[in-house]
Scaffold this active site. Structure first.
Site, PDB file in Angstrom:
ATOM      1  N   SER A  47       0.959  -1.200  -0.039  1.00  0.00           N
ATOM      2  CA  SER A  47       0.268  -0.012  -0.080  1.00  0.00           C
ATOM      3  C   SER A  47       0.817   1.313  -0.009  1.00  0.00           C
ATOM      4  O   SER A  47       1.881   1.232   0.408  1.00  0.00           O
ATOM      5  CB  SER A  47      -0.941  -0.102   1.238  1.00  0.00           C
ATOM      6  N   ASP A  48       0.474   2.182  -0.432  1.00  0.00           N
ATOM      7  CA  ASP A  48       1.146   3.593  -0.167  1.00  0.00           C
ATOM      8  C   ASP A  48       0.975   4.026   1.298  1.00  0.00           C
ATOM      9  O   ASP A  48       0.320   3.181   2.131  1.00  0.00           O
ATOM     10  CB  ASP A  48       0.724   4.879  -0.865  1.00  0.00           C
ATOM     11  N   TRP A  49       1.631   4.859   1.798  1.00  0.00           N
ATOM     12  CA  TRP A  49       1.869   5.135   3.092  1.00  0.00           C
ATOM     13  C   TRP A  49       0.514   5.412   3.819  1.00  0.00           C
ATOM     14  O   TRP A  49      -0.182   6.470   3.558  1.00  0.00           O
ATOM     15  CB  TRP A  49       2.702   6.372   3.399  1.00  0.00           C
TER      16      TRP A  49
ATOM     17  N   ALA B  95      -2.149   4.033   3.412  1.00  0.00           N
ATOM     18  CA  ALA B  95      -3.336   4.090   2.620  1.00  0.00           C
ATOM     19  C   ALA B  95      -4.487   3.272   3.071  1.00  0.00           C
ATOM     20  O   ALA B  95      -5.414   3.457   2.983  1.00  0.00           O
ATOM     21  CB  ALA B  95      -2.909   3.646   1.141  1.00  0.00           C
TER      22      ALA B  95
END
Ligand code: NOJ
Length: 733
Positions: A262-264, A266
């Site tokens: 995932s992105d940070w 997310a």
């Protein structure tokens, strides 16, 4: 380790140990000097710290080595920690920002640059880089356009693939000079509504498939080992919770079998999105959608084990995700050599070689937009470099985190070296501050109590310098912190104080060549109007001053091309050349009442995608097709003649565009299909040939399948997305 041994290792692990392979902690959890902070995660539970499978943002080899040694000693199965970081356009040696790399239209140099970055990063123990950012970008308000290679899917696809090959060394990840590549931000993060970062995306499925997905797909085809799921929602579903995007399209259709991260935060952001009730619900939804690693939320650490015990997630699904992580660690050679990298980085190439490469990349990235009276290359004998970028080392973006300012070559230094031992005299004057007073840049507000006095003094001095000079190189631009993450802008002008400086200087010395340093397209019509020459320099990196002087002095011809359209005004955004044909196109001449138009501005860009001048005087003929019919399995050739009638060397990127004249779905007015750079000596004339095949004519048809449709097509060979006359051919059914 063989696949069998990996499976045996997995079988020995407890459920909790397995879940922890899917947890990523910020570097600050291990060392507070890591350049990434952990926000709400801290303090981290010592057990999670001991077992979490990966971390990010540790940019010191010494620290990373110590952390890996301590971690390995404490881990019950001696599984190494995976060390990731954002190595975006350089590590110690900083290359032009990705938008500048896009402007080179040269995948080869981009691959070499990625390989050099990997070498430097790997020597500090970094094993995975969160790059390339393969997001298609059409809205200059979005600050992250700086991290993309532009508005075109073919260009982005080639650049993404080149970066992946460069980072991963063609896939031989055990080679300690390489890092694994994570393609991001899947999917359509670049289509943020209103150009506002982190905003949602409303996009038709056919536009997603035809325009936004291809560059990620090219990164995957080139072998990228990781994909990052984006922050945004797509048509109402957050991507980090979308099984349609992460399972059906990514895994089944695109065949991706690597790790999805995932992105940070997310995963945690599924809660404010209104898609998950709490962190447990968020962990369940993200995992079930197909996210393997939770970057820095802690939601997987806290809830996945419990979700398996509750019967909401099958343990074999956890096993699948963990195996993907273990395979990556194994392919990187970490089980045999947990201290992979951690050596002096000058093994494959020397620092001098990497800097020479960076210098070449800078020269290739510069886009000359205007050159009246052939003001460039510089011929003057008294040249004044005026403006806030004239003597600045702030030539690297916020995404070159390990890049230091100290080794950056400023324009002043580049000019001093270029004109040493010549009769040309140079003078430098800052002219004004970089910013208007009280401007918000990234996360701080610039303010100076003495701003007005300082600027009055600097202007007076600059005007004196300008009246001494026969030529002024005016060095203007955005602040480096005005582009990158969380830096959307609703105004695309240069700071007022800089526009005023240009006006005042041009009144004293009209021979003005303006250089613009920026991470996004800006609205430059008044700047262009007041300058005899105009060149875009992006955020050029460590070798900025040298690479720019190579072009200013004519040692290298300008050869960059715009990877994104530059607008007349912000009101035209989002702006891109490959827009869908309308039923009421604006005619080339006249007011165009009751056609699609603005009353106050042109529809088209001030400077379109693909545009850029060189030295010399190059003309291109209309294209000629080798046959009027193309069969499904056949190929036809399109040819044009390029001729340099000038007396300087010229370098041009010749571009092949197509248009489907009639189809089951409305098609773009032009689409780039291929491009090639040619260098022509004065007087030289060359044939340029491109092949056209049926596969280039495919699109997402009205029936929801990819394919071509028989009928008439137009084809251009041109020096920008707006130039030239088309030839025609027919695809036979
Ligand atoms: C958030 C950014 O969106 C992403 O591009 C980056 O890779 C991660 N943070 C990790 O730093």
């Amino acid at each position: 380790m063989t696949e069998k041994k990996l499976a045996a290792l997995l079988a020995e692990m407890s459920l909790e140990e397995k879940v922890m392979q899917l947890v990523q902690l910020p570097g600050s959890a291990y060392d507070d000097t890591a350049n990434i902070t952990g926000n709400e995660l801290e303090p981290v539970d010592p057990r999670v710290k001991q077992l979490a499978g990966s971390t990010l943002g540790i940019l010191s080899g010494k620290t990373a080595k110590r952390i890996q040694q301590e971690y390995m000693a404490a881990h019950p199965h001696h599984i190494p920690l995976l060390l990731m970081a954002d190595v975006i356009h350089g590590y110690r040696t900083v290359f032009p920002c990705p938008l500048g790399l896009g402007a080179t239209f040269d995948p080869e140099i981009v691959e070499q640059a990625a390989s050099a970055q990997a070498e430097e990063a790997a020597a500090d123990g970094i094993q995975v880089t969160f790059s390339p950012m393969a997001d298609l970008v059409r809205d200059a308000r979005w600050g992250r356009v700086m991290e993309s290679t532009g508005e075109d899917k073919v260009l982005n696809g080639r650049m993404a693939a080149a970066m992946v090959r460069g980072y991963q060394g063609g896939g031989a990840l055990k080679d300690e000079h390489t890092v694994a590549s994570c393609v991001k931000h899947y999917a359509a993060y670049g289509a943020a509504d209103g150009g506002r970062d982190y905003n949602n995306t409303e996009l038709s499925e056919h536009t997603l498939r035809e325009d936004y997905l291809p560059a990620y797909a090219e990164g995957i085809r080139a072998g990228a080992r990781m994909i990052m799921s984006s922050f945004n929602s797509w048509n109402g579903i957050p991507v980090t919770g979308s099984a349609f995007l992460l399972k059906q399209i990514l895994r089944s259709e695109l065949g991706f079998d690597g790790v999805v991260i995932s992105d940070w935060d997310a995963v945690g952001q599924l809660i404010p999105h209104g898609f998950a009730e709490d962190r447990k619900d968020a962990a369940r939804k993200a995992f079930q959608a197909g996210v393997d690693i939770d970057m820095c939320t802690g939601a997987y650490a806290d809830h996945l084990t419990e979700l398996v015990r509750d019967g909401e997630i099958a343990e074999k699904e956890i096993d699948g995700a963990v195996m993907r992580v273990l395979r990556l660690k194994n392919d990187l050679g970490l089980f045999e050599n947990p201290l992979r990298g951690f050596t002096d980085c000058t093994r494959n190439t020397t620092l001098e070689e990497r800097r020479a490469l960076a210098r070449k990349a800078v020269a290739e990235s510069l886009v000359l937009l205007k050159n009246e009276e052939n003001l460039l290359p510089l011929r003057g004998k008294r040249i004044a470099f005026i403006g806030p970028y004239a003597d600045s080392r702030e030539l690297i973006s916020t995404w070159a985190m390990a890049g230091e300012k100290e080794p950056v070559v400023s324009l002043m230094e580049g000019a001093a070296a270029a004109f040493a031992h010549t009769k040309t005299e140079i003078r430098i004057s800052p002219g004004c501050t970089l910013l208007d007073n009280d401007t918000v840049v990234s996360f701080y507000q610039y303010h100076s109590d003495t701003w007005e006095e300082e600027n009055e003094r600097m202007l007076a001095e600059a005007l004196k310098t300008a009246s001494w000079a026969d030529t002024v190189v005016l060095c203007l631009g955005e602040h480096p912190m005005q582009s990158g993450e969380s830096t959307s802008r609703a105004d695309l002008h240069l700071p007022k104080v800089q526009e005023q400086l240009l006006e005042a200087v041009a009144a004293v010395c009209p021979q003005v060549a303006t250089l613009v340093f920026c991470g996004r397209p800006l609205a430059l019509s008044s700047v262009a109007g007041r300058s005899k020459a105009l060149m875009i320099c992006w955020l050029p990196g460590t070798e900025g001053g040298n690479g720019i002087l190579d072009v200013l002095t004519g040692k290298m011809p300008p050869m960059g091309r715009l990877p994104m359209s530059f607008p007349w005004t912000v009101g035209q955004e989002p702006l891109h050349y490959d827009c869908y044909a309308t039923g009421r196109p604006k005619p080339a001449e006249g007011l165009g009442s009751f056609t699609t138009r603005y009353l106050d501005y042109p529809n088209e860009a001030l400077y379109p995608f693909g545009f850029g001048l060189s030295y010399g005087d190059t003309v291109i003929s209309d294209p000629v097709v080798s046959a009027v019919d193309l069969s499904e399995k056949g190929e036809l050739t399109v040819t044009a003649i390029l001729e340099n009638r000038g007396d300087a060397c010229a370098a041009h990127t010749v571009q092949l565009y197509l248009r489907d004249v009639s189809a089951s779905r409305v098609r773009p007015v032009r689409e780039l299909k291929d491009f090639r750079r040619l260098t022509l000596q004065p007087g030289e004339k060359r044939d340029v040939r491109f092949a056209v095949t049926e596969s280039m004519l495919r699109f997402w048809r009205a029936d929801g399948t990819f394919g071509s449709e028989p009928g008439k097509f137009q084809v251009w060979i041109s020096l920008s997305s707006r130039q030239g006359n088309p030839a025609e051919f027919v695809l036979k059914g």
